[in-house]
Design a protein around this motif. Sequence first.
Motif, PDB file in Angstrom:
ATOM      1  N   GLU A  94      56.092  76.914  13.215  1.00  0.00           N
ATOM      2  CA  GLU A  94      55.318  76.536  12.036  1.00  0.00           C
ATOM      3  C   GLU A  94      53.897  77.087  12.062  1.00  0.00           C
ATOM      4  OE1 GLU A  94      56.498  74.204  14.207  1.00  0.00           O
ATOM      5  OE2 GLU A  94      58.355  73.652  13.206  1.00  0.00           O
ATOM      6  N   ARG A  95      53.544  77.824  13.073  1.00  0.00           N
ATOM      7  CA  ARG A  95      52.179  78.324  13.229  1.00  0.00           C
ATOM      8  C   ARG A  95      51.786  79.186  12.031  1.00  0.00           C
ATOM      9  NH1 ARG A  95      48.864  79.743  18.037  1.00  0.00           N
ATOM     10  NH2 ARG A  95      47.680  81.579  17.496  1.00  0.00           N
ATOM     11  N   GLY A  96      50.699  78.843  11.371  1.00  0.00           N
ATOM     12  CA  GLY A  96      50.228  79.574  10.194  1.00  0.00           C
ATOM     13  C   GLY A  96      49.159  80.575  10.589  1.00  0.00           C
ATOM     14  N   GLU A  97      49.546  81.820  10.812  1.00  0.00           N
ATOM     15  CA  GLU A  97      48.616  82.850  11.281  1.00  0.00           C
ATOM     16  C   GLU A  97      47.459  83.076  10.309  1.00  0.00           C
ATOM     17  OE1 GLU A  97      48.625  84.139  14.264  1.00  0.00           O
ATOM     18  OE2 GLU A  97      50.536  83.271  14.856  1.00  0.00           O
ATOM     19  N   SER A  98      47.741  83.045   9.001  1.00  0.00           N
ATOM     20  CA  SER A  98      46.670  83.269   8.027  1.00  0.00           C
ATOM     21  C   SER A  98      45.670  82.117   8.045  1.00  0.00           C
ATOM     22  CB  SER A  98      47.254  83.447   6.629  1.00  0.00           C
ATOM     23  OG  SER A  98      47.965  82.287   6.247  1.00  0.00           O
ATOM     24  N   GLU A  99      46.149  80.902   8.220  1.00  0.00           N
ATOM     25  CA  GLU A  99      45.260  79.747   8.277  1.00  0.00           C
ATOM     26  C   GLU A  99      44.412  79.786   9.549  1.00  0.00           C
ATOM     27  OE1 GLU A  99      43.359  76.317   7.117  1.00  0.00           O
ATOM     28  OE2 GLU A  99      44.640  77.657   5.961  1.00  0.00           O
ATOM     29  N   ILE A 100      44.981  80.235  10.645  1.00  0.00           N
ATOM     30  CA  ILE A 100      44.228  80.355  11.899  1.00  0.00           C
ATOM     31  C   ILE A 100      43.143  81.417  11.764  1.00  0.00           C
ATOM     32  CG2 ILE A 100      44.410  81.053  14.322  1.00  0.00           C
ATOM     33  CD1 ILE A 100      47.214  79.748  14.281  1.00  0.00           C
ATOM     34  N   ALA A 101      43.463  82.538  11.133  1.00  0.00           N
ATOM     35  CA  ALA A 101      42.476  83.604  10.918  1.00  0.00           C
ATOM     36  C   ALA A 101      41.329  83.104  10.046  1.00  0.00           C
ATOM     37  CB  ALA A 101      43.141  84.827  10.289  1.00  0.00           C
ATOM     38  N   ARG A 102      41.660  82.337   8.996  1.00  0.00           N
ATOM     39  CA  ARG A 102      40.626  81.769   8.133  1.00  0.00           C
ATOM     40  C   ARG A 102      39.746  80.800   8.910  1.00  0.00           C
ATOM     41  NH1 ARG A 102      39.004  77.548   5.873  1.00  0.00           N
ATOM     42  NH2 ARG A 102      40.703  76.265   6.629  1.00  0.00           N
ATOM     43  N   LEU A 103      40.344  79.981   9.718  1.00  0.00           N
ATOM     44  CA  LEU A 103      39.598  79.013  10.516  1.00  0.00           C
ATOM     45  C   LEU A 103      38.619  79.722  11.453  1.00  0.00           C
ATOM     46  CD1 LEU A 103      39.405  75.950  11.546  1.00  0.00           C
ATOM     47  CD2 LEU A 103      40.835  76.790  13.395  1.00  0.00           C
TER      48      LEU A 103
END
Length: 65
Positions: free
Chosen positions: A44-53
């Motif tokens: 479920e890891r959201g790569e785009s959300e991690i990059a935004r964070l």
Amino acid sequence: MDVGAGRCGGRACYGVSLSRASVWRLLTGRLGWSLQRPGRRAVERGESEIARLIAHEWPRIKRGP
């Protein structure tokens, strides 16, 4: 280590007591069980959300109030 569970444990009913090593050999060798470990990353890891964070939120958090 007593083998068994419930009201009638292994030692109480059968007179069996196994060491941890013996239990491990029984589980892996005779029953085919294996040590299970989680994968490196969650599905479920959201790569785009991690990059935004990291790009927007982390500098703000690091700076402090």
